[in-house]
Design a protein around this motif. Structure first.
Motif, PDB file in Angstrom:
ATOM      1  N   SER A  25       0.696  -0.941  -0.135  1.00 34.17           N
ATOM      2  CA  SER A  25      -0.246   0.049   0.009  1.00 34.17           C
ATOM      3  C   SER A  25       1.105   1.188   0.350  1.00 34.17           C
ATOM      4  O   SER A  25       2.361   0.908   0.571  1.00 34.17           O
ATOM      5  N   TYR A  26       0.326   2.100  -0.760  1.00 35.20           N
ATOM      6  CA  TYR A  26       1.168   3.409  -0.160  1.00 35.20           C
ATOM      7  C   TYR A  26       2.621   3.660  -1.253  1.00 35.20           C
ATOM      8  O   TYR A  26       3.281   3.919  -0.851  1.00 35.20           O
ATOM      9  N   LYS A  29       4.553   6.310  -2.046  1.00 33.64           N
ATOM     10  CA  LYS A  29       4.222   7.824  -0.864  1.00 33.64           C
ATOM     11  C   LYS A  29       5.854   7.800  -0.498  1.00 33.64           C
ATOM     12  O   LYS A  29       6.561   8.511   0.722  1.00 33.64           O
ATOM     13  N   LYS A  75      -0.667   6.434   6.646  1.00 29.77           N
ATOM     14  CA  LYS A  75      -0.997   6.106   5.647  1.00 29.77           C
ATOM     15  C   LYS A  75       0.018   4.561   6.228  1.00 29.77           C
ATOM     16  O   LYS A  75       1.118   4.686   6.262  1.00 29.77           O
ATOM     17  N   VAL A  77       1.718   1.982   4.354  1.00 32.54           N
ATOM     18  CA  VAL A  77       3.175   1.571   3.187  1.00 32.54           C
ATOM     19  C   VAL A  77       3.885   0.285   3.998  1.00 32.54           C
ATOM     20  O   VAL A  77       3.981  -0.493   4.752  1.00 32.54           O
ATOM     21  N   SER A 112      -3.760   1.899   0.513  1.00 32.15           N
ATOM     22  CA  SER A 112      -3.732   2.589  -1.348  1.00 32.15           C
ATOM     23  C   SER A 112      -3.549   1.970  -2.096  1.00 32.15           C
ATOM     24  O   SER A 112      -2.538   1.753  -1.991  1.00 32.15           O
ATOM     25  N   TYR A 279      -6.371   4.560  -8.414  1.00 32.28           N
ATOM     26  CA  TYR A 279      -6.027   4.208  -7.170  1.00 32.28           C
ATOM     27  C   TYR A 279      -7.169   3.942  -6.435  1.00 32.28           C
ATOM     28  O   TYR A 279      -7.941   4.841  -5.309  1.00 32.28           O
ATOM     29  N   LYS A 281      -8.187   3.594  -1.865  1.00 31.09           N
ATOM     30  CA  LYS A 281      -8.197   3.434  -0.829  1.00 31.09           C
ATOM     31  C   LYS A 281      -9.009   3.322   0.274  1.00 31.09           C
ATOM     32  O   LYS A 281     -10.541   3.290  -0.291  1.00 31.09           O
TER      33      LYS A 281
END
Length: 289
Positions: A25-26, A29, A75, A77, A112, A279, A281
């Motif tokens: 995820s993410y 970022k 968020k 990761v 995400s 993406y 979410k």
């Protein structure tokens, strides 16, 4: 196999750099610059922590971390997997629960994933996260021409400051330029157009042009909630597209929209936009389960 909390930056960075990230995820970022990556990871080590499954030889099998962006909001990761390991939903759930249980039950953990490119639905289902919305990244290569009501659209003027600030701040909340930052940026490559009618600012669009890259981006746009479904947003977007393509030597314009409504997104096809990528979410809050 056991779960541990990692504090060694080099150990974490080395694993991430060599891991399988297809279920992470993410992923986007993680900044590209080494210094920025290190800063992000070191912050995550402190809060909320970096968690990993390790084998009997203390070698990392799976790793997860999170970036804080507001109080009790993160968020997520990861997970990052050792390349000889097959993604396992049960193990992911166990590792994520170690992360989630380290914070209050009211904490928001956001995920995400890139649609069509990543495996994520079973992971999200098993931890009982809920779908929030989709970020659609759109692209167009065509000028659809000038609009009929062009007289209602004008460049930003200081007289519109209070109305613009209020609309922008009510529309965008997190990780965005402030109204003052947008205004201060205005120059030959950054343009703010507003829709004026009956003496009221009913919408705006902020356009950034990168002529050296031959592209532009519609960074922000909004119409006032009292005047939605009146075509104001489409007029602003059409005007921005026409201005950019007719004024600069560019061949692409990018635009991101956040929505749960696929039909609404498809309407942007009328302006020549196509989905470049999207993406999905999700949000997990223990107290909501």
């Amino acid at each position: 196999m056991k779960t541990i909390k990692l504090n060694d930056y080099n150990q974490i960075a080395d694993f991430i750099n060599n891991a399988d990230y297809h279920s992470a995820s993410y992923l986007y970022k993680l900044p590209q610059a080494h210094e920025d990556v290190e800063d992000k990871i070191r912050q995550a080590i402190v809060d909320p922590g970096v968690f990993a499954h390790v084998d009997d030889q203390e070698q990392i099998i799976m790793l997860i971390l999170a970036f804080k962006y507001e109080e009790e909001k993160y968020k997520v990761v990861g997970p990052f997997l050792r390349t000889d390991v097959t993604p396992n939903v049960t193990e992911f759930q166990s590792l994520f629960e170690s992360l989630a249980q380290s914070k209050p039950k009211t904490t928001n953990f956001n995920f995400s994933f890139e649609e069509t490119e990543q495996t994520f639905l079973q992971f999200m289902k098993d931890i009982q996260s809920s779908y929030s919305f989709t970020d659609y990244h759109l692209i167009t290569t065509q000028d659809v021409g000038e609009i009929e009501h062009a007289q209602n659209i004008t460049n930003y003027h200081p007289a519109y400051y209070r109305s613009f600030c209020k609309l922008h701040e009510n529309t965008f909340k997190h990780d965005v330029m402030t109204a003052d930052e947008i205004i201060d940026s205005l120059d030959e490559n950054n343009h703010l157009f507003v829709f004026m009618s009956e003496g009221l600012l009913k919408g705006y669009v902020y356009l950034q042009v990168y002529e050296h890259k031959k592209n532009a981006e519609i960074k922000y746009f909004s119409s006032h909630s009292d005047y939605r479904l009146m075509g104001i947003a489409f007029d602003l977007l059409t005007h921005a597209l026409h201005f950019a393509f007719s004024t600069y030597d560019i061949n692409k314009i990018y635009f991101k929209i956040r929505s749960k409504n696929t039909t609404l997104v498809e309407r942007f096809n009328e302006l020549g936009f196509n989905i470049n990528y999207e993406y999905k979410k999700f949000k997990y809050v223990a107290s909501h389960i």
